[in-house]
Scaffold this motif. Structure first.
Motif, PDB file in Angstrom:
ATOM      1  N   SER A 134      -8.914 -19.324  10.201  1.00 25.64           N
ATOM      2  CA  SER A 134      -9.405 -18.214   9.984  1.00 25.64           C
ATOM      3  C   SER A 134     -10.425 -17.397   9.930  1.00 25.64           C
ATOM      4  O   SER A 134     -11.275 -17.701  10.031  1.00 25.64           O
ATOM      5  N   TYR A 135     -10.442 -15.779  10.159  1.00 24.02           N
ATOM      6  CA  TYR A 135     -11.993 -14.968  10.361  1.00 24.02           C
ATOM      7  C   TYR A 135     -12.797 -15.403   9.255  1.00 24.02           C
ATOM      8  O   TYR A 135     -13.659 -15.801   9.830  1.00 24.02           O
ATOM      9  N   GLN A 136     -12.421 -15.559   7.823  1.00 19.11           N
ATOM     10  CA  GLN A 136     -13.545 -15.906   6.820  1.00 19.11           C
ATOM     11  C   GLN A 136     -13.943 -17.422   7.043  1.00 19.11           C
ATOM     12  O   GLN A 136     -15.115 -16.914   6.011  1.00 19.11           O
ATOM     13  N   ALA A 137     -12.507 -18.157   7.267  1.00 16.31           N
ATOM     14  CA  ALA A 137     -13.380 -19.402   7.090  1.00 16.31           C
ATOM     15  C   ALA A 137     -14.220 -19.338   8.175  1.00 16.31           C
ATOM     16  O   ALA A 137     -15.418 -20.453   8.502  1.00 16.31           O
ATOM     17  N   MET A 138     -14.253 -19.265   9.658  1.00 20.05           N
ATOM     18  CA  MET A 138     -15.255 -18.595  10.630  1.00 20.05           C
ATOM     19  C   MET A 138     -15.964 -18.248   9.980  1.00 20.05           C
ATOM     20  O   MET A 138     -17.197 -19.158  10.564  1.00 20.05           O
ATOM     21  N   VAL A 139     -16.492 -17.700   9.640  1.00 23.86           N
ATOM     22  CA  VAL A 139     -17.588 -16.464   9.071  1.00 23.86           C
ATOM     23  C   VAL A 139     -18.222 -17.719   8.313  1.00 23.86           C
ATOM     24  O   VAL A 139     -20.083 -17.618   7.876  1.00 23.86           O
ATOM     25  N   ASP A 140     -17.721 -17.597   6.897  1.00 27.10           N
ATOM     26  CA  ASP A 140     -18.146 -19.526   6.021  1.00 27.10           C
ATOM     27  C   ASP A 140     -18.876 -20.491   6.937  1.00 27.10           C
ATOM     28  O   ASP A 140     -19.642 -20.832   5.881  1.00 27.10           O
ATOM     29  N   VAL A 154     -21.248 -14.940  19.881  1.00 23.02           N
ATOM     30  CA  VAL A 154     -20.483 -14.828  19.179  1.00 23.02           C
ATOM     31  C   VAL A 154     -20.317 -13.523  18.709  1.00 23.02           C
ATOM     32  O   VAL A 154     -20.696 -12.574  19.010  1.00 23.02           O
ATOM     33  N   SER A 155     -18.472 -13.647  19.523  1.00 21.28           N
ATOM     34  CA  SER A 155     -17.927 -11.922  18.716  1.00 21.28           C
ATOM     35  C   SER A 155     -16.817 -12.269  17.642  1.00 21.28           C
ATOM     36  O   SER A 155     -16.430 -12.922  17.525  1.00 21.28           O
ATOM     37  N   GLY A 156     -15.758 -10.665  17.612  1.00 22.41           N
ATOM     38  CA  GLY A 156     -15.175 -10.954  17.327  1.00 22.41           C
ATOM     39  C   GLY A 156     -15.762 -10.556  15.696  1.00 22.41           C
ATOM     40  O   GLY A 156     -14.705 -11.135  14.209  1.00 22.41           O
ATOM     41  N   LEU A 157     -16.649 -10.150  15.409  1.00 25.24           N
ATOM     42  CA  LEU A 157     -17.179  -9.882  14.001  1.00 25.24           C
ATOM     43  C   LEU A 157     -16.837  -9.251  13.293  1.00 25.24           C
ATOM     44  O   LEU A 157     -16.371  -7.751  14.048  1.00 25.24           O
ATOM     45  N   GLY A 158     -16.839  -8.842  12.244  1.00 24.55           N
ATOM     46  CA  GLY A 158     -16.282  -7.479  11.245  1.00 24.55           C
ATOM     47  C   GLY A 158     -14.741  -7.430  11.477  1.00 24.55           C
ATOM     48  O   GLY A 158     -14.076  -6.101  11.155  1.00 24.55           O
ATOM     49  N   ASP A 159     -13.912  -9.006  12.362  1.00 24.41           N
ATOM     50  CA  ASP A 159     -12.280  -9.108  11.811  1.00 24.41           C
ATOM     51  C   ASP A 159     -12.440  -7.764  12.591  1.00 24.41           C
ATOM     52  O   ASP A 159     -11.001  -8.241  12.354  1.00 24.41           O
ATOM     53  N   THR A 160     -12.867  -8.258  13.922  1.00 26.73           N
ATOM     54  CA  THR A 160     -12.353  -6.891  14.448  1.00 26.73           C
ATOM     55  C   THR A 160     -11.089  -7.690  15.382  1.00 26.73           C
ATOM     56  O   THR A 160     -11.183  -9.003  15.554  1.00 26.73           O
ATOM     57  N   LYS A 161      -9.996  -7.466  15.787  1.00 31.85           N
ATOM     58  CA  LYS A 161      -8.926  -7.600  16.389  1.00 31.85           C
ATOM     59  C   LYS A 161      -7.806  -7.448  17.564  1.00 31.85           C
ATOM     60  O   LYS A 161      -7.459  -8.217  18.328  1.00 31.85           O
ATOM     61  N   LYS A 162      -9.914  -7.261  18.451  1.00 37.98           N
ATOM     62  CA  LYS A 162      -9.734  -6.680  19.732  1.00 37.98           C
ATOM     63  C   LYS A 162      -9.811  -8.216  21.099  1.00 37.98           C
ATOM     64  O   LYS A 162     -10.533  -8.965  20.339  1.00 37.98           O
ATOM     65  N   ASP A 163      -9.048  -7.925  22.036  1.00 32.58           N
ATOM     66  CA  ASP A 163      -9.205  -8.819  22.714  1.00 32.58           C
ATOM     67  C   ASP A 163     -10.822  -8.931  23.468  1.00 32.58           C
ATOM     68  O   ASP A 163     -11.027  -8.013  23.629  1.00 32.58           O
ATOM     69  N   THR A 164     -10.916 -10.295  24.099  1.00 30.21           N
ATOM     70  CA  THR A 164     -12.016 -10.653  25.007  1.00 30.21           C
ATOM     71  C   THR A 164     -11.729 -11.276  25.682  1.00 30.21           C
ATOM     72  O   THR A 164     -11.177 -12.021  26.583  1.00 30.21           O
ATOM     73  N   HIS A 165     -11.839 -10.614  27.458  1.00 31.27           N
ATOM     74  CA  HIS A 165     -11.565 -11.089  28.608  1.00 31.27           C
ATOM     75  C   HIS A 165     -13.072 -11.603  29.373  1.00 31.27           C
ATOM     76  O   HIS A 165     -13.562 -10.585  29.301  1.00 31.27           O
ATOM     77  N   ILE A 166     -13.197 -13.102  29.823  1.00 26.50           N
ATOM     78  CA  ILE A 166     -14.108 -13.457  30.615  1.00 26.50           C
ATOM     79  C   ILE A 166     -13.931 -13.686  32.069  1.00 26.50           C
ATOM     80  O   ILE A 166     -12.721 -13.777  32.029  1.00 26.50           O
ATOM     81  N   GLY A 167     -14.123 -12.431  32.520  1.00 26.23           N
ATOM     82  CA  GLY A 167     -14.402 -12.905  34.157  1.00 26.23           C
ATOM     83  C   GLY A 167     -15.072 -14.126  34.753  1.00 26.23           C
ATOM     84  O   GLY A 167     -15.470 -14.681  34.386  1.00 26.23           O
ATOM     85  N   PRO A 168     -14.057 -13.921  36.538  1.00 30.13           N
ATOM     86  CA  PRO A 168     -14.871 -15.246  37.477  1.00 30.13           C
ATOM     87  C   PRO A 168     -16.369 -15.207  36.942  1.00 30.13           C
ATOM     88  O   PRO A 168     -16.681 -16.589  37.312  1.00 30.13           O
ATOM     89  N   TYR A 169     -16.952 -14.207  36.696  1.00 30.13           N
ATOM     90  CA  TYR A 169     -18.266 -13.806  36.919  1.00 30.13           C
ATOM     91  C   TYR A 169     -19.618 -14.087  35.360  1.00 30.13           C
ATOM     92  O   TYR A 169     -20.735 -13.969  36.240  1.00 30.13           O
ATOM     93  N   GLY A 170     -18.424 -14.887  34.635  1.00 31.72           N
ATOM     94  CA  GLY A 170     -19.612 -14.487  33.473  1.00 31.72           C
ATOM     95  C   GLY A 170     -19.887 -16.109  33.240  1.00 31.72           C
ATOM     96  O   GLY A 170     -19.179 -16.742  33.839  1.00 31.72           O
TER      97      GLY A 170
END
Length: 367
Positions: free
Chosen positions: A220-226, A321-337
């Motif tokens: 879970s998000y809380q487990a991750m933050v902890d 570190v991404s997704g902080l604040g428990d945001t449910k938005k997706d992340t897409h890392i393209g081929p040049y990251g």
């Protein structure tokens, strides 16, 4: 002859009686004078004794008041040191509190791990009443405290605390430490996973590059933050001091790793690149050759995943570190990251947010 003899006899007998009365009166007056002197002396002694008693009580009262004030100063100095020392801190700090001085000394006891160090904090409260002629009162208190060396216990080169993650073929996320002891004493340390994932889903194209292992899942998000031991709400609080607020630092020296915070969405370009801790309380879009040495903490890390290769190009030497604040938005890392775990950059950047945490039930006063 006989008559004269009687007269003489009478005269002779009267004179002694008169002399005796005079001596008696003199004796009485002398006794009374001595008694008066004795009484005056007794009164003087009693007065002096009373004065000394009152003076002693007043002195004890002042000393007791000074000691209590010195104790309050010592406790306040200890609390202030713990609360104010963010980042690099002095071994000794002096504060003017309640009309006195608190001298706080931090002595390192031992290293606990990569993230924490044990310290003994000693605070000496010094106070002197302006009306008192005695030496200043001193009270000394001690407290054990953990110094958190970085703002988080990092888990991976890239951590997705919340939301789904997709990594395209050709994107590099490297968990093997690319630093070395020649760069910093902490360099060349243990490798970390390429990815740490929360409750969201993850999709990796077959040819993405990771090391030493693909990923770990926390739950879970809380487990991750902890597990990260990260206080996102504090770091994004406008009252929390940072080096640069809503602006890029521009040119800084190679040994400077500041804290940079943006309170809304932000785009990073090649000419805004830098180093330190980057906090974005919104979407952060790295593009056009953006690079960063250190730590990136974002509500959402959102590289471009379409357009030309240069628009998608970015490189991080440290961790993200991404997704902080428990945001449910997706992340897409393209081929040049490109994300390379760099232990030295993480440690040097994280020191700017190091802080103390008092250990409960370890406070005592020195007598």
């Amino acid at each position: 002859m006989a008559g004269r003899s009687r007269s003489d006899a009478c005269t002779h007998t009267a004179r002694p009686r008169r002399s005796s009365r005079l001596r008696s009166d003199a004796d009485e007056r002398g006794f009374a004078l001595a008694l008066v002197v004795l009484l005056l002396f007794a009164i003087g002694v009693a007065g002096a004794t009373g004065y000394q008693i009152v003076l002693a009580e007043a002195t004890l009262s002042v000393q007791n008041s000074e000691a209590q004030r010195a104790f309050a100063i010592a406790r306040s100095g200890l609390a202030r040191f713990v609360g104010e020392q963010i980042g690099l801190f002095p071994d000794t700090a002096t504060y003017a509190i309640l009309g006195g001085d608190a001298v706080v000394v931090a002595r390192k006891v031992s290293d606990i791990d990569d993230y924490e160090t044990l310290y003994l904090l000693t605070s000496t409260g010094i106070y002197s009443d302006p009306s008192s002629q005695s030496a200043p009162a001193r009270r000394i208190v001690h407290q054990y405290a953990i110094h958190k060396e970085t703002p988080l216990d990092w888990l991976a080169a890239y951590t997705q605390a919340a939301g789904n993650l997709r990594v395209d073929s050709g994107a590099w996320t490297y968990g093997q430490d690319i630093s070395s002891p020649s760069v910093c004493p902490e360099g060349g340390g243990p490798d970390v996973p390429a990815f740490a994932l929360g409750a969201g889903s993850a999709q990796f194209d077959p040819t993405y590059v990771v090391a030493p292992q693909d990923s770990i899942r926390i739950g879970s998000y809380q487990a991750m933050v902890d597990t990260l031991d990260l206080n996102w709400d504090l770091l994004t609080d406008p009252a929390f001091p940072v080096d640069y607020e809503d602006q890029w630092p521009g040119y800084i020296g190679p040994d400077s790793f500041p804290v940079v915070r943006f309170n809304a969405n932000r785009v990073g370009y090649n000419w805004t690149s830098g180093q330190g801790v980057l906090i974005v309380n919104g979407d952060f879009v790295p593009r056009d050759g953006f690079w960063w040495f250190g730590v990136i903490l974002a509500k959402r890390f959102r590289p471009l995943s379409s357009g030309g290769w240069f628009s998608q190009w970015f490189t991080v030497y440290g961790l993200v570190v991404s997704g902080l604040g428990d945001t449910k938005k997706d992340t897409h890392i393209g081929p040049y990251g490109r994300i390379f775990y760099h232990r030295c950059n993480v440690v040097r950047a994280g020191r700017a947010l190091g802080h103390f945490r008092p250990i409960g039930s370890t406070w005592w006063e020195e007598f």
